[in-house]
Scaffold this motif. Structure first.
Motif, PDB file in Angstrom:
ATOM      1  N   ASP A 153       0.814  -1.231   0.000  1.00 38.96           N
ATOM      2  CA  ASP A 153       0.000   0.000   0.000  1.00 38.96           C
ATOM      3  C   ASP A 153       0.846   1.279   0.000  1.00 38.96           C
ATOM      4  O   ASP A 153       0.324   2.374  -0.133  1.00 38.96           O
ATOM      5  CB  ASP A 153      -0.954  -0.002   1.205  1.00 38.96           C
ATOM      6  CG  ASP A 153      -0.203  -0.057   2.516  1.00 38.96           C
ATOM      7  OD1 ASP A 153       0.899  -0.659   2.555  1.00 38.96           O
ATOM      8  OD2 ASP A 153      -0.703   0.515   3.509  1.00 38.96           O
ATOM      9  N   GLN A 154       2.155   1.148   0.170  1.00 35.02           N
ATOM     10  CA  GLN A 154       2.990   2.358   0.157  1.00 35.02           C
ATOM     11  C   GLN A 154       3.833   2.483  -1.117  1.00 35.02           C
ATOM     12  O   GLN A 154       4.654   3.377  -1.244  1.00 35.02           O
ATOM     13  CB  GLN A 154       3.936   2.347   1.359  1.00 35.02           C
ATOM     14  CG  GLN A 154       3.210   2.554   2.673  1.00 35.02           C
ATOM     15  CD  GLN A 154       4.148   2.395   3.856  1.00 35.02           C
ATOM     16  OE1 GLN A 154       5.336   2.689   3.762  1.00 35.02           O
ATOM     17  NE2 GLN A 154       3.621   1.904   4.953  1.00 35.02           N
ATOM     18  N   GLN A 203       9.633   8.618   1.545  1.00 35.73           N
ATOM     19  CA  GLN A 203       8.187   8.455   1.756  1.00 35.73           C
ATOM     20  C   GLN A 203       7.464   9.797   1.729  1.00 35.73           C
ATOM     21  O   GLN A 203       8.088  10.837   1.951  1.00 35.73           O
ATOM     22  CB  GLN A 203       7.945   7.787   3.098  1.00 35.73           C
ATOM     23  CG  GLN A 203       8.100   6.290   3.014  1.00 35.73           C
ATOM     24  CD  GLN A 203       7.934   5.645   4.367  1.00 35.73           C
ATOM     25  OE1 GLN A 203       8.653   5.978   5.304  1.00 35.73           O
ATOM     26  NE2 GLN A 203       7.013   4.724   4.481  1.00 35.73           N
ATOM     27  N   ARG A 257       6.910  13.310  -2.180  1.00 41.26           N
ATOM     28  CA  ARG A 257       7.601  12.038  -2.033  1.00 41.26           C
ATOM     29  C   ARG A 257       8.634  11.949  -3.160  1.00 41.26           C
ATOM     30  O   ARG A 257       8.626  12.765  -4.085  1.00 41.26           O
ATOM     31  CB  ARG A 257       6.616  10.870  -2.144  1.00 41.26           C
ATOM     32  CG  ARG A 257       6.066  10.705  -3.556  1.00 41.26           C
ATOM     33  CD  ARG A 257       5.119   9.529  -3.683  1.00 41.26           C
ATOM     34  NE  ARG A 257       4.719   9.336  -5.071  1.00 41.26           N
ATOM     35  CZ  ARG A 257       3.809   8.480  -5.490  1.00 41.26           C
ATOM     36  NH1 ARG A 257       3.176   7.726  -4.619  1.00 41.26           N
ATOM     37  NH2 ARG A 257       3.527   8.357  -6.774  1.00 41.26           N
TER      38      ARG A 257
END
Ligand SMILES: O=C(O)CCC(=O)C(=O)O
Ligand SMILES: [Fe+2]
Length: 265
Positions: free
Chosen positions: A24-25, A175, A234
């Motif tokens: 999911d990232q 991130q 990001r």
């Protein structure tokens, strides 16, 4: 495996498991093209530049600055010395620049070229970012010099090195986050990688030759009472080339209380 990624990453064929992000990232969303990227041209009149900054800060939380007056040769030299004097050094020399006992892992590099070039670069970038803060100050109708003292006391230069990644769909270079400081000025060279979250989607910040990217930080969003927003961003990787960026962070003094400015014009 040596400790520093830049020492071993050139030869790998697949991404080590501990670098794979949870599903999911991962950077799976399509990145929308941006037809009207926010650009500020410092050769324009002060009024126009101020207007461009305020609109970009309000709508995007970031902009690219062109014609800023910092010579390409100084930027190239800074990038070169930062790469050669650190990331391209043999692994064992790099490892010696860190001390195991030092938990902050601060790097200790004191060569004269490094100091000279990076020093000159920092002076020029500092002047540029203070000029931009002055334009923001005028644009917000704040008293002259509002950002000039406590709010811009600490300057931090940070170099990010993103080695090429065997499978960019599995990992991020950095991130999603908002910069926690007042403002960041970033040189990203000519390699794509920075994405900004805008209007519910990720947009790619295309490199413009010789331009700096200005990212509004959380503290400036607070000071401006939401007139400027902090860009969530990001970094994605690529499998072709390493990417190196130079960030310059403006941070208030640690004693400073950050709150919405009282006197907006
Ligand atoms: O390297 C980049 O493109 C962005 C770096 C960044 O977001 C940061 O250092 O906070
Ligand atoms: Fe950032």
């Amino acid at each position: 495996m040596a400790m520093l990624v830049s020492s071993w990453s050139k030869d790998i064929k697949s991404l080590p498991e501990n670098y794979v992000f949870p599903p999911d990232q991962r950077p799976k969303e399509l990145v929308a093209p941006l037809y009207n990227p926010p650009i500020v041209d410092l050769t324009k009149s002060t009024d126009e530049a101020r207007q461009q900054i305020l609109e970009a800060g309000r709508d995007f939380g970031f902009f690219q600055v062109m014609n800023h007056g910092i010579s390409q040769s100084l930027i190239d030299e800074a990038m070169d010395v930062l790469l050669k004097e650190f990331f391209d050094m043999p692994a064992e020399v790099k490892a010696r620049a860190f001390t195991a006992a030092d938990s902050s892992k601060r790097c200790r590099l004191y060569t004269s070229t490094f100091q000279d070039i990076v020093g000159k670069y920092s002076v020029e970038v500092r002047k540029l970012v203070l000029k931009i803060l002055d334009l923001i100050c005028e644009g917000l109708g704040l008293e002259q010099g509002y950002f000039g003292d406590e709010l811009s006391r600490i300057h931090l230069l940070s170099v990010n090195h993103y080695p090429r990644c065997p499978d960019p769909s599995l990992a991020l270079g950095m991130q999603r986050h908002c910069d926690p400081n007042v403002v960041t000025i970033l040189f990203q060279g000519d390699t794509n990688g920075l994405h900004v979250f805008n209007d519910g989607k990720w947009i790619g910040v295309e490199p413009i030759p010789n331009a700096f990217i200005v990212i509004i930080g959380c503290q400036l969003q607070i000071i401006s009472n939401n007139k400027l927003k902090s860009a969530e961003h990001r970094v994605v990787t690529n499998s072709e080339v390493d990417r190196t960026t130079i960030g310059y962070f403006i941070i208030p003094s640690y004693e400073c209380f950050v709150e919405p400015a009282k006197n907006f014009g």
